[in-house]
Design a protein around this motif. Structure first.
Motif, PDB file in Angstrom:
ATOM      1  N   UNK A   1       0.812  -1.211   0.000  1.00 33.82           N
ATOM      2  CA  UNK A   1       0.000   0.000   0.000  1.00 33.82           C
ATOM      3  C   UNK A   1       0.851   1.270   0.000  1.00 33.82           C
ATOM      4  N   UNK A   2       2.009   1.222   0.649  1.00 28.94           N
ATOM      5  CA  UNK A   2       2.837   2.426   0.791  1.00 28.94           C
ATOM      6  C   UNK A   2       4.200   2.296   0.124  1.00 28.94           C
ATOM      7  N   UNK A   3       4.360   1.330  -0.773  1.00 27.33           N
ATOM      8  CA  UNK A   3       5.659   1.132  -1.425  1.00 27.33           C
ATOM      9  C   UNK A   3       5.456   0.672  -2.866  1.00 27.33           C
ATOM     10  N   UNK A   4       6.136   1.355  -3.787  1.00 27.50           N
ATOM     11  CA  UNK A   4       6.031   1.027  -5.212  1.00 27.50           C
ATOM     12  C   UNK A   4       7.412   1.051  -5.846  1.00 27.50           C
ATOM     13  N   UNK A   5       7.695   0.079  -6.734  1.00 24.10           N
ATOM     14  CA  UNK A   5       8.950   0.046  -7.477  1.00 24.10           C
ATOM     15  C   UNK A   5       8.709   0.475  -8.916  1.00 24.10           C
TER      16      UNK A   5
ATOM     17  N   UNK B   1      -3.010  11.037  -2.016  1.00 25.69           N
ATOM     18  CA  UNK B   1      -4.448  10.890  -1.809  1.00 25.69           C
ATOM     19  C   UNK B   1      -4.803   9.778  -0.833  1.00 25.69           C
ATOM     20  N   UNK B   2      -3.809   8.985  -0.408  1.00 21.86           N
ATOM     21  CA  UNK B   2      -4.118   7.909   0.541  1.00 21.86           C
ATOM     22  C   UNK B   2      -3.374   8.163   1.854  1.00 21.86           C
ATOM     23  N   UNK B   3      -2.302   7.416   2.120  1.00 20.81           N
ATOM     24  CA  UNK B   3      -1.636   7.561   3.414  1.00 20.81           C
ATOM     25  C   UNK B   3      -0.133   7.799   3.280  1.00 20.81           C
ATOM     26  N   UNK B   4       0.288   8.287   2.109  1.00 16.77           N
ATOM     27  CA  UNK B   4       1.713   8.528   1.906  1.00 16.77           C
ATOM     28  C   UNK B   4       2.442   7.250   1.546  1.00 16.77           C
ATOM     29  N   UNK B   5       3.743   7.378   1.262  1.00 14.60           N
ATOM     30  CA  UNK B   5       4.500   6.182   0.924  1.00 14.60           C
ATOM     31  C   UNK B   5       5.824   6.501   0.258  1.00 14.60           C
TER      32      UNK B   5
ATOM     33  N   UNK C   1       9.964  10.231  -1.353  1.00 13.53           N
ATOM     34  CA  UNK C   1       9.251  10.066  -0.085  1.00 13.53           C
ATOM     35  C   UNK C   1       8.075  11.032  -0.069  1.00 13.53           C
ATOM     36  N   UNK C   2       6.881  10.503   0.090  1.00 11.60           N
ATOM     37  CA  UNK C   2       5.659  11.294  -0.071  1.00 11.60           C
ATOM     38  C   UNK C   2       4.829  11.247   1.213  1.00 11.60           C
TER      39      UNK C   2
ATOM     40  N   UNK D   1      -4.305  -1.197  -2.436  1.00 18.11           N
ATOM     41  CA  UNK D   1      -3.369  -2.301  -2.202  1.00 18.11           C
ATOM     42  C   UNK D   1      -2.030  -2.002  -2.852  1.00 18.11           C
ATOM     43  N   UNK D   2      -1.576  -2.896  -3.737  1.00 25.67           N
ATOM     44  CA  UNK D   2      -0.301  -2.710  -4.426  1.00 25.67           C
ATOM     45  C   UNK D   2      -0.465  -1.957  -5.737  1.00 25.67           C
ATOM     46  N   UNK D   3      -1.680  -1.563  -6.059  1.00 29.22           N
ATOM     47  CA  UNK D   3      -1.953  -0.966  -7.360  1.00 29.22           C
ATOM     48  C   UNK D   3      -2.281   0.523  -7.251  1.00 29.22           C
TER      49      UNK D   3
END
Length: 494
Positions: free
Chosen positions: A18-22, A40-44, A99-100, A119-121
């Motif tokens: 949810x908070x990490x994307x590659x 728009x969600x919880x940062x990441x 970092x957001x 989720x991851x998307x």
């Protein structure tokens, strides 16, 4: 905070969530939706230069790419927001870490499209989701900086402050080139709405915001001694924020002496400021960016004394942030994102959450004790920078003998006081132990004189007038006491 190699490896081991994307790409069209979704969600965290399996591919010319990407993102994402783009090295390869924080002004849009994290998307928000975001925003109370400023119009703005902001290098092109007038330009920066100026515009750009907002005034004081209320310089400042920041920095540098630093390599003396200007600047800017402006009894106070520099602002740390996290440079939700953005555009804020790290590094490089943050929900946040501690190792390469800075020349009065102090004693106890009836004479010639030479210190330095205040010897005072005890009490000691 700036991630270490170990912390990045831990992020890579977690896999996307949810908070990490590659992303292997650093292109705006790929990064923009991800940053927008985190806002728009919880940062990441967005890691660029990493494939979807967590394998590091690296980024060529990472520094230039990071600067370009950060500029592009901040132009393409609305409303204005701060985040951080850093270059980090892992396994001899460079990657970008974006970092957001969780945004305060949802919904955020990237090139007019709104994205969310599921989720991851990352995906475009549907109509129902956008409606829900807007409804939640309407329920939340409007931030103080977004409220309309009472009785402020264009005539109340400082022409020079507006010019400085709108001509800044970081100002978006659409703002700089707008032809509909000043109010329209400020509206593009979230400093005006429906033709009216906000409180953020007031404290950033008004000639005298203190007329409408007394809590916007700033007090700067320099104490002659470490105790009591004597001061040698006092200023009450009111005006455009950038002007006041510069005046405060000048005040601090003017009222703190230079100190000598000797190089062990060439025995050359170098006169440097007591406190690094970079640390002073960051500390003052942070106070303006993070303080609670809605507290009408609050404000900002800068206090300079022989022992320390204190910068206080109203408003405790944001929820979930404490002294330890501040020292690590954790990103948090900004209390005043519009004000912070105005400071960023003018070059006063570089990276969100990085000010505390810069302050610590500057103090460390200058050989100063570590700065300390203290937050209290009722009294606000205080940052203390400490004057250098005087020890026998201050200038060992100059002479093998003890220097005047280590064993200062003291008057007979101070020598008597040093002898009299055992443990922690109140002012009255010390005066009585010396059989002195004149309190003013004791204060000036004994107590303050010893404190000016860093021989004694207060047990409650943050409350000089406390009824519980006591005094004790410093390390330097203990050292000197051993010497004066061996000498006649009526002779001058050196």
């Amino acid at each position: 905070m700036s991630k270490t190699a170990a912390q990045l490896k831990q992020l890579l081991s977690l896999g996307e969530n949810q908070t990490l994307e590659y992303l292997t790409s650093c292109e705006l069209k790929h990064c923009g939706p991800q940053v927008c979704a985190f806002l728009n969600t919880q940062g990441g965290y967005l890691l660029c230069g990493v494939d979807d399996k967590g394998q590091i591919k690296g980024v060529e010319q990472a520094v230039q790419v990071a600067e370009q990407l950060e500029s592009q993102l901040k132009s393409a994402i609305q409303p204005p927001v701060l985040f951080s783009v850093e270059v980090q090295q892992v396994e001899n390869k460079q990657l970008l870490v974006v970092e957001v924080p969780a945004g305060k002004d949802i919904p955020y849009a990237f090139n007019s499209d709104i994205y969310i994290r599921a989720g991851e998307q990352t995906q475009k928000a549907d109509v129902d989701t956008i409606r829900d975001m807007v409804m939640r925003k309407q329920v939340e109370p409007t931030r103080w900086e977004r409220l309309f400023s009472s009785e402020l119009d264009e005539q109340g703005l400082s022409a020079s402050a507006c010019k400085k902001l709108l001509s800044a290098k970081r100002i978006p092109k659409e703002v700089a080139q707008a032809e509909q007038g000043l109010l329209h330009q400020l509206q593009l920066l979230s400093l005006a709405k429906y033709g009216r100026l906000t409180n953020a515009a007031d404290v950033l750009l008004a000639s005298a915001p203190g007329k409408r907002h007394p809590q916007a005034r700033v007090r700067a004081v320099c104490y002659r001694h470490k105790a009591d209320d004597e001061y040698q310089d006092l200023q009450h400042l009111d005006g455009p924020m950038a002007d006041v920041i510069e005046q405060l920095i000048t005040f601090v540098m003017r009222n703190t002496p230079s100190r000598a630093r000797f190089s062990s390599a060439n025995n050359q003396r170098e006169d440097i400021p007591m406190y690094p200007e970079q640390a002073v600047r960051e500390a003052i800017v942070n106070a303006f960016a993070h303080r609670d402006y809605s507290n009408f009894a609050g404000g900002i106070k800068v206090e300079v004394s022989p022992a320390h520099l204190k910068i206080w602002n109203a408003g405790a740390f944001p929820q979930g942030i404490d002294e330890h996290k501040i020292q690590q440079g954790h990103i948090s939700v900004l209390r005043n994102p519009d004000i912070a953005h105005g400071l960023y555009l003018q070059g006063y804020m570089e990276k969100l959450g990085r000010g505390s790290v810069v302050i610590q590094q500057a103090c460390n490089e200058a050989g100063l004790p570590a700065p300390k943050w203290h937050s209290d929900s009722t009294s606000g946040v205080t940052l203390t920078l400490f004057a250098p501690e005087v020890t026998p190792e201050v200038t060992p390469e100059v002479t093998p003998e003890v220097t005047p800075e280590v064993t200062p020349e003291v008057t007979p009065e101070v020598a008597k006081l040093i002898r009299a102090i055992k443990g922690e004693r109140s002012r009255l106890e010390l005066q009585e132990s010396l059989a002195l009836k004149d309190a003013e004479h004791f204060r000036k010639n004994y107590l303050n004189a010893a404190m000016d030479q860093s021989l004694i210190e207060m047990t409650i330095p943050e409350k000089p007038r406390s009824k519980l205040q006591k005094y004790r010897l410093t390390a330097l005072g203990q050292q000197l006491k051993q010497q004066v005890q061996q000498q006649p009490s009526d002779k001058k000691t050196s």
